[in-house]
Design a protein around this motif. Structure first.
Motif, short mmCIF file in Angstrom:
data_model
loop_
_atom_site.label_atom_id
_atom_site.label_comp_id
_atom_site.label_asym_id
_atom_site.label_seq_id
_atom_site.Cartn_x
_atom_site.Cartn_y
_atom_site.Cartn_z
N SER A 27 0.81 -1.23 0.00
CA SER A 27 0.00 0.00 0.00
C SER A 27 0.84 1.27 0.00
O SER A 27 0.35 2.33 0.36
N ASP A 53 -2.66 -1.01 10.14
CA ASP A 53 -3.33 0.11 9.49
C ASP A 53 -2.83 1.42 10.10
O ASP A 53 -2.47 1.48 11.28
N VAL A 55 -4.35 5.25 10.04
CA VAL A 55 -5.46 6.09 9.62
C VAL A 55 -4.98 7.53 9.50
O VAL A 55 -4.38 8.08 10.45
N HIS A 56 -5.23 8.12 8.35
CA HIS A 56 -4.79 9.49 8.08
C HIS A 56 -5.25 10.43 9.19
O HIS A 56 -6.39 10.40 9.62
N VAL A 123 0.17 0.47 6.59
CA VAL A 123 -0.60 1.03 5.48
C VAL A 123 -0.01 2.39 5.12
O VAL A 123 0.16 3.26 5.97
N GLY A 124 0.31 2.54 3.85
CA GLY A 124 0.97 3.76 3.37
C GLY A 124 2.45 3.57 3.15
O GLY A 124 3.06 4.32 2.38
N LEU A 128 4.65 7.67 3.68
CA LEU A 128 4.52 8.55 4.84
C LEU A 128 5.85 9.21 5.22
O LEU A 128 5.87 10.29 5.81
N SER A 251 -0.07 7.84 0.28
CA SER A 251 -1.18 6.92 0.03
C SER A 251 -2.32 7.22 1.00
O SER A 251 -3.50 7.23 0.62
N ASN A 252 -1.98 7.46 2.26
CA ASN A 252 -2.98 7.64 3.31
C ASN A 252 -3.83 8.88 3.10
O ASN A 252 -5.03 8.88 3.40
N SER A 253 -3.20 9.96 2.59
CA SER A 253 -3.94 11.21 2.43
C SER A 253 -4.62 11.33 1.07
O SER A 253 -5.57 12.11 0.92
#
Length: 571
Positions: A27, A53, A55-56, A123-124, A128, A251-253
């Motif tokens: 991811s 995970d 989370v943004h 995740v991301g 990040l 990716s997260n944002s």
């Protein structure tokens, strides 16, 4: 044996529940783009991430605290260095951001030669913590292998990528200036950040002195204007800690929210992909087998297409571990190229010094960007070298710290701490690493990680061409700074090992010939047409520019082709 499904009891209900149109492994920057593009084109997409995970905004904990509000004032502890002896050497690793880096003890690999594998499993991924410098490649880069015979010729050229660069730049949000340089094509830019007064002075002097060289503001994925609901950048320069303002592309944002918006995305964290499952009857991949990193249970997921975006070395592991009767040495590895041709940029060489005459000037804010000197070697007849091929660029900048020597106590001491010191100007170089077959990553089945899985042996080095280039990288840095009036110029060469630049690539390269490459011009595996690889492993050469923008463009292009082929019934 992995890949042998002859004795598996099939639960048809579970099979239906675990079946998607597409599976994306990883991811990070390229995986997020794959998920976005496939979901927006209507495919029910499963995104597998081996880590937790993130989370943004919610999970960017402590990034709004000042250093003195943190337990260790931003510094690392002895435990940090013991648990992450490799990660903790990264410039982006600090007391807040360390949660985005792996524990080296739990995630071992084997350095046949020194290699620093910097990574984050969440995740991301590294989207990040990345440096955000975003540059297009030119035909000088895409045609280099074919011209000088190192590696294999790219199956694409700049014209194949130009519209895709524009496509991803508009969504990602890249700030920069249009500089009109053929070796560094202009893009679709947000307003450029501004050089400070010393940088402007040095840039003007370089332009006067060297016709073939230019110093420009860096092109960065920090948003100088709002991009949808993201940004703008707040000039905090704490990007590696996660940005609660969405001030840079990740990716997260950006890509994952876009994918979720379609209703077509299923995200499964804590999913270590063990292998791609190959069906010898259809000559296609039918899905992947994963291990849940928390429960250690294995599970299979199925799809019509698979995108591998686990990062260069992560994808290398998956491919080499995907063995079957047809592919005993790894999925799609009839060329025997998977794991080979590992590259990273060589850097850690440059120069710096002091500059006089701007004592009444200071900077405002903490600009998360610097200057860039694009490649100026081996780009024309006038710039050709006889001692090495390819080229390098510089990043750096000017700054002004506090004055040295603080007197008094109390109010007097505080006042002395506010006294500005000298201006300094420094530039460091990023050089191209040639693709060598014997620079490689291979599976070590004797040494296992905490999940009982094989580890990677990494055998990679910089060779004579890179060493000759480094001599020029150092000398040219001194030459330019002195020509710009910088005083007390001192050169350096820290000689960091491969991997430390965090631009590893090349282990499943694109090419025209299935006998010497792994992927075709659409990032499809020559041997397994419904498997696409669009992370750094797909690269046939490394150029000297930061590569992430090219990963984005290749991914969007490959996803478009994959969906088109699906609709035609070819996959």
């Amino acid at each position: 044996m992995p890949g042998d499904t002859t004795n598996v009891n099939i639960n048809n209900k579970a099979t239906a529940q675990n079946t998607y149109d597409a599976i994306v492994v990883g991811s990070g920057i390229s995986g997020g783009w794959a998920a976005k593009e496939l979901c927006e084109k209507g495919l029910k997409t499963l995104l597998l991430e081996r880590g937790r995970d993130v989370v943004h905004i919610k999970d960017y904990t402590d990034t709004e605290k000042a250093p003195w509000e943190l337990p260790h004032h931003g510094n690392l502890t002895q435990a940090d260095r013991e648990n992450s002896p490799i990660q903790s050497k990264c410039y982006a690793f600090n007391e807040v951001s360390k949660k985005f880096f792996v524990n080296d003890v739990e995630n071992p690999y084997n350095q046949v030669k020194p290699f620093s594998w910097i990574r984050g499993y969440h995740v991301g991924g590294r989207s990040l913590m990345w440096g955000r410098q975003s540059y297009r490649w030119s035909d000088i880069d895409f045609s280099a292998n074919g011209k000088d015979g190192h590696g294999v010729d790219w199956p694409i050229r700049y014209k194949d990528m130009e519209s895709w660069y524009s496509y991803v730049e508009k969504f990602a949000g890249i700030s920069g200036a249009k500089d009109g340089l053929p070796q560094l094509p202009d893009g679709e830019f947000l307003p450029a950040m501004e050089m400070n007064c010393v940088e402007k002075h040095v840039a003007a002097r370089i332009k006067e002195r060297f016709k073939e060289r230019a110093m420009i503001i860096g092109r960065t994925a920090n948003h100088t204007a709002k991009v949808g609901d993201r940004g703008p950048c707040q000039y905090r320069s704490k990007c590696q800690e996660g940005c609660p303002f969405g001030g840079y592309f990740s990716s997260n944002s950006a890509t994952l929210p876009a994918a979720r918006k379609t209703g077509n995305l299923t995200l499964r964290p804590y999913s270590i992909v063990l292998e791609v499952i190959y069906d010898k009857d259809t000559k296609k991949a039918k899905g992947v087998r994963i291990m849940d990193s928390e429960t250690l249970k294995t599970e299979e997921y199925y799809a019509r297409i698979v995108f591998l975006n686990a990062s260069t070395l992560g994808t290398t592991f998956v491919l080499l571990n995907s063995v079957s009767e047809v592919f005993p040495n790894g999925l799609g590895n009839t060329s025997e190229q998977i794991g080979h041709n590992l590259m990273d940029h060589h850097y850690g060489v440059g120069a710096s010094g002091n500059i006089e005459g701007f004592e009444d000037k200071y900077t405002f804010g903490r600009r998360p960007n610097g200057i860039y000197v694009p490649r100026f070697r081996n780009i024309s007849e006038q710039t050709m070298r006889t001692d090495y091929v390819r080229g390098f660029g510089y990043q750096g900048g000017a700054s002004r710290g506090r004055a040295r020597g603080h007197d008094g106590i109390g109010e007097d001491l505080k006042d002395s701490l506010l006294e500005p010191g000298e201006w300094s100007m420094g530039i460091g170089s990023w050089g191209e690493h040639l693709p060598y077959y014997d620079n490689k990553a291979t599976l070590n089945k004797d040494k296992k990680d905490k999940w009982g899985l094989p580890t990677l042996d990494i055998d990679c080095e910089f060779k004579e061409n890179e060493m000759k280039m480094r001599e020029d990288m150092k000398a040219s840095a001194v030459e330019m700074l002195e020509a710009a009036g910088v005083k007390n110029v001192k050169a350096y060469d820290n000689a960091p090992p491969p991997g430390f630049c965090i631009h590893e690539m090349g282990t499943a390269r694109m090419g025209k010939d299935p006998k010497t490459s792994v992927l075709n011009k659409w990032n499809q595996m020559h041997d397994v047409q419904n498997v696409f690889v669009t992370d750094g492993s797909c690269m046939a050469s490394s150029a000297c520019q930061n590569p992430s923008l090219t990963y984005m463009a290749l991914t969007a292009r490959a996803a478009d082709h994959a969906v088109s082929e699906l609709k035609k019934g070819n996959l």
